[in-house]
Scaffold this motif. Structure first.
Motif, PDB file in Angstrom:
ATOM      1  N   GLY A   1      -6.193   3.616  -8.196  1.00 19.33           N
ATOM      2  CA  GLY A   1      -5.274   2.825  -7.379  1.00 19.33           C
ATOM      3  C   GLY A   1      -6.008   1.743  -6.603  1.00 19.33           C
TER       4      GLY A   1
ATOM      5  N   GLN B   1       5.429  11.571   1.194  1.00 16.45           N
ATOM      6  CA  GLN B   1       4.968  10.186   1.201  1.00 16.45           C
ATOM      7  C   GLN B   1       6.085   9.225   1.598  1.00 16.45           C
ATOM      8  OE1 GLN B   1       3.880  12.301  -1.105  1.00 16.45           O
ATOM      9  NE2 GLN B   1       1.643  12.137  -0.992  1.00 16.45           N
TER      10      GLN B   1
ATOM     11  N   TYR C   1      -2.840   2.138   1.438  1.00 11.95           N
ATOM     12  CA  TYR C   1      -2.580   2.835   0.168  1.00 11.95           C
ATOM     13  C   TYR C   1      -3.163   4.245   0.169  1.00 11.95           C
ATOM     14  CZ  TYR C   1      -4.242   4.564  -4.296  1.00 11.95           C
ATOM     15  OH  TYR C   1      -4.587   5.400  -5.331  1.00 11.95           O
ATOM     16  N   ILE C   2      -4.444   4.365   0.524  1.00 12.82           N
ATOM     17  CA  ILE C   2      -5.088   5.673   0.429  1.00 12.82           C
ATOM     18  C   ILE C   2      -4.516   6.626   1.472  1.00 12.82           C
ATOM     19  CG2 ILE C   2      -7.047   5.379   2.004  1.00 12.82           C
ATOM     20  CD1 ILE C   2      -7.110   6.857  -1.570  1.00 12.82           C
TER      21      ILE C   2
ATOM     22  N   CYS D   1      -5.857  -1.463   0.868  1.00 17.45           N
ATOM     23  CA  CYS D   1      -6.554  -0.259   0.395  1.00 17.45           C
ATOM     24  C   CYS D   1      -6.434   0.877   1.411  1.00 17.45           C
ATOM     25  CB  CYS D   1      -8.022  -0.568   0.121  1.00 17.45           C
ATOM     26  SG  CYS D   1      -8.315  -1.564  -1.357  1.00 17.45           S
TER      27      CYS D   1
ATOM     28  N   SER E   1       1.215   9.007  -6.254  1.00 16.73           N
ATOM     29  CA  SER E   1       1.271  10.430  -5.858  1.00 16.73           C
ATOM     30  C   SER E   1       2.234  11.221  -6.733  1.00 16.73           C
ATOM     31  CB  SER E   1       1.689  10.556  -4.387  1.00 16.73           C
ATOM     32  OG  SER E   1       3.050  10.173  -4.216  1.00 16.73           O
TER      33      SER E   1
ATOM     34  N   GLY F   1       0.802  -1.211   0.000  1.00 15.66           N
ATOM     35  CA  GLY F   1       0.000   0.000   0.000  1.00 15.66           C
ATOM     36  C   GLY F   1       0.837   1.263   0.000  1.00 15.66           C
TER      37      GLY F   1
ATOM     38  N   GLY G   1      -6.675   8.370  -7.216  1.00 10.86           N
ATOM     39  CA  GLY G   1      -6.807   7.574  -6.001  1.00 10.86           C
ATOM     40  C   GLY G   1      -7.745   6.396  -6.183  1.00 10.86           C
TER      41      GLY G   1
ATOM     42  N   GLY H   1       0.918   3.880  -3.069  1.00 10.30           N
ATOM     43  CA  GLY H   1       0.483   5.241  -2.773  1.00 10.30           C
ATOM     44  C   GLY H   1       1.539   6.263  -3.146  1.00 10.30           C
TER      45      GLY H   1
ATOM     46  N   SER I   1      -1.420   6.640   2.439  1.00  6.04           N
ATOM     47  CA  SER I   1      -0.141   7.081   1.869  1.00  6.04           C
ATOM     48  C   SER I   1      -0.359   8.058   0.717  1.00  6.04           C
ATOM     49  CB  SER I   1       0.652   5.863   1.373  1.00  6.04           C
ATOM     50  OG  SER I   1       1.839   6.256   0.715  1.00  6.04           O
ATOM     51  N   PHE I   2      -1.360   7.782  -0.099  1.00  7.42           N
ATOM     52  CA  PHE I   2      -1.614   8.589  -1.291  1.00  7.42           C
ATOM     53  C   PHE I   2      -2.027  10.020  -0.956  1.00  7.42           C
ATOM     54  CE2 PHE I   2      -4.605  10.103  -4.570  1.00  7.42           C
ATOM     55  CZ  PHE I   2      -3.768  10.108  -5.681  1.00  7.42           C
TER      56      PHE I   2
END
Length: 301
Positions: A94, A128, A118-119, A115, A78, A70, A91, A74, A121-122
């Motif tokens: 991803g 990041q 990931y989100i 998920c 980004s 993740g 987003g 992310g 981090s994004f």
């Protein structure tokens, strides 16, 4: 409106105490290591505390994979130079990519955690890379703490748990055999429910044996016991489908009366090949029960 019932007599279990200890130790270590986001350590400490060391170790692998996967995704997404109003679309794409990849590799259990990481981090407003490093380190620290505590403090004795359930299955199989051989009442439901439990416990035993650190486990005896129970279960299913009471052979009657200390008052009326098959399966079930009695160290059948 549903009435809320309070029960303050509920005891604080060992898993509760181990989880609290893992969080406490994780927070101390986060402070010593000067981690800016101890929340990640605490989350991992809580989620990593399972019923057994094997479960905690399996969660360790899943959580580390989902965290790294993740965070990396992310960070990479980004870097896409998209206008601000298109960022949510990137987003969402991803998320589609994560779900597709994990489902394709039959890793559905990892989807939600991947998920979320990931989100997070994004959309992180700052670097990041820094977020990703802190997230990975915090998760790793929390999982290691939960692993160590779960191993050192009151790890369930999977051997003993298997033996207890196996003994219960043995005596339920005994009762089911008496019903099938001596009465017209065919009921193997009690044995079947216990049989499902022992299969589940055997799976736990195998998982524990695959962990890098585990106590001495008697896998071979457990495997032999499961094989005997499976054979008994299949024969029970077959015999349970025959409604007529069997006409037992004198040798079978003698063994049943000797082992179970009971007397057959009325023999059945079933004849022909079906009755021969019935007697054969009862003989095989008795053979399996004898083997189980020795494997489980049961004094009397």
């Amino acid at each position: 409106m549903k009435k809320i019932n309070f029960n303050f007599n509920t005891k604080i279990g060992m898993r509760n105490l181990k989880t609290a200890l893992a969080v406490t130790l994780g927070l101390y270590l986060s402070d010593v290591l000067n981690l800016n986001t101890p929340i990640f350590t605490s989350i991992a400490s809580i989620s990593g505390m399972k019923n057994s060391f094997a479960e905690s170790f399996n969660d360790f692998r899943i959580r580390m994979f989902t965290t790294i996967f993740g965070v990396v995704l992310g960070f990479l997404l980004s870097l896409i130079p998209a206008p601000h109003y298109l960022t949510p679309i990137v987003g969402g794409l991803g998320i589609i990519f994560i779900i597709y990849i994990l489902v394709a590799f039959d890793l559905k259990d990892m989807v939600i955690l991947s998920c979320i990481v990931y989100i997070a981090s994004f959309i992180h407003p700052e670097s990041q890379i820094i977020y990703g490093i802190e997230r990975v380190l915090g998760t790793f620290l929390g999982l290691v703490v939960s692993l160590v505590i779960n191993y050192l403090l009151s790890t369930p004795d999977v051997n003993e748990n298997f033996t207890v359930i196996a003994n219960d299955s043995f005596f339920r199989a005994r009762s089911a055999l008496l019903n099938l051989a001596f009465t017209k009442k065919h009921d193997i439901s009690n044995f079947e429910s216990s049989f499902e439990k022992i299969k589940t416990q055997y799976k736990v035993l195998l998982e524990e044996s695959n962990a890098p650190i585990h106590p001495d486990l008697d896998i071979e005896n457990a495997r032999r016991a499961i094989k005997a129970f499976e054979d008994i279960h299949l024969r029970f299913l077959l015999l349970n489908s025959i409604e007529e009471k069997p006409k037992l052979k004198p040798s079978i009657i003698s063994r049943l009366e000797d082992k179970f200390h009971i007397t057959l008052l009325n023999n059945g009326s079933l004849e022909g090949d079906i009755n021969e098959m019935y007697n054969l399966h009862i003989k095989k079930i008795l053979f399996n029960l004898e083997n189980l009695r020795e494997l489980l160290n049961i004094n009397e059948i």
